[in-house]
Design an enzyme around this catalytic site. Sequence first.
Site, mmCIF file in Angstrom:
data_model
loop_
_atom_site.group_PDB
_atom_site.id
_atom_site.type_symbol
_atom_site.label_atom_id
_atom_site.label_comp_id
_atom_site.label_asym_id
_atom_site.label_seq_id
_atom_site.Cartn_x
_atom_site.Cartn_y
_atom_site.Cartn_z
ATOM 1 N N GLY A 1 0.835 -1.153 0.008
ATOM 2 C CA GLY A 1 -0.034 -0.083 0.071
ATOM 3 C C GLY A 1 0.753 1.290 -0.006
ATOM 4 O O GLY A 1 2.012 1.252 0.570
ATOM 5 N N GLN B 1 2.840 10.079 1.092
ATOM 6 C CA GLN B 1 4.422 9.439 1.281
ATOM 7 C C GLN B 1 5.278 9.593 0.049
ATOM 8 O O GLN B 1 6.522 9.536 -0.077
ATOM 9 C CB GLN B 1 4.127 7.810 1.181
ATOM 10 N N CYS C 1 6.089 -0.131 7.150
ATOM 11 C CA CYS C 1 5.472 1.216 6.363
ATOM 12 C C CYS C 1 6.848 1.464 5.600
ATOM 13 O O CYS C 1 7.942 1.465 6.174
ATOM 14 C CB CYS C 1 5.283 2.448 7.410
ATOM 15 N N LEU C 2 6.350 1.874 4.260
ATOM 16 C CA LEU C 2 7.499 2.197 3.436
ATOM 17 C C LEU C 2 8.252 3.588 3.811
ATOM 18 O O LEU C 2 9.310 3.642 3.411
ATOM 19 C CB LEU C 2 7.180 2.452 1.985
ATOM 20 N N HIS D 1 -4.316 1.628 7.606
ATOM 21 C CA HIS D 1 -2.822 2.179 7.723
ATOM 22 C C HIS D 1 -2.677 3.204 6.799
ATOM 23 O O HIS D 1 -2.361 4.488 7.151
ATOM 24 C CB HIS D 1 -1.931 1.196 7.422
ATOM 25 N N GLU D 2 -3.315 3.036 5.595
ATOM 26 C CA GLU D 2 -3.032 4.184 4.407
ATOM 27 C C GLU D 2 -4.161 5.604 4.713
ATOM 28 O O GLU D 2 -3.828 6.563 4.716
ATOM 29 C CB GLU D 2 -3.543 3.602 2.919
ATOM 30 N N HIS E 1 -2.349 7.729 7.217
ATOM 31 C CA HIS E 1 -1.173 8.792 6.282
ATOM 32 C C HIS E 1 -2.027 9.939 5.835
ATOM 33 O O HIS E 1 -1.527 10.957 5.795
ATOM 34 C CB HIS E 1 -0.663 8.003 5.116
HETATM 35 ZN ZN ZN Z 1 2.982 3.497 5.844
#
Ligand code: ZN
Length: 161
Positions: free
Chosen positions: A43, A48, A91-92, A133-134, A137
């Site tokens: 995701g 991000q 998380c990226l 989670h997204e 963000h």
């Molecule tokens: Zn993340």
Amino acid sequence: MSVLPILCWPDARLKQVCAPVAGDVSALAADMLDTMYAAKGRGLAAPQVGHMVRLFVMDTGWKEGARRPQVFVNPELVVSYDRFESGEEACLSIPGVAARVMRPPEVLIRWTDLEGVGHEAQMTGFDARCVQHEMDHLNGLVIFDRLPPEHRAQMEKDYAR
Ligand code: ZN
């Protein structure tokens, strides 16, 4: 289509609430999917990659099977349940960290696709965790913000090393 640089926490842009999408974001969504697959993620949210709009992409099953890219424009959590389950999340934007986060195991989410068509779906399992989670963000929150204070302090210290 191109792979975009991913912002890492504590970049200030990861702490901002994003604005609703207005206009065509199909090129950005395509780049975000390229970026997500290149980074081996499941995701990725627009902030991000430095775009402060309410958009995220997701494909929770591509590592186990065929790619099934999904694009969520202006998503909204309609119902989330008052039951919580713990699950591990990465998380990226926080490379190398995995944290156990408490979240409702089931949510009802509403969104628009790139053609402007509205959708609504009940999500469970890892999909439910990933959309939450997204969504976080888009509201300026990361997994650290979902941890109890002592646990958070330790995780932030480990991450800073
Ligand atoms: Zn993340």
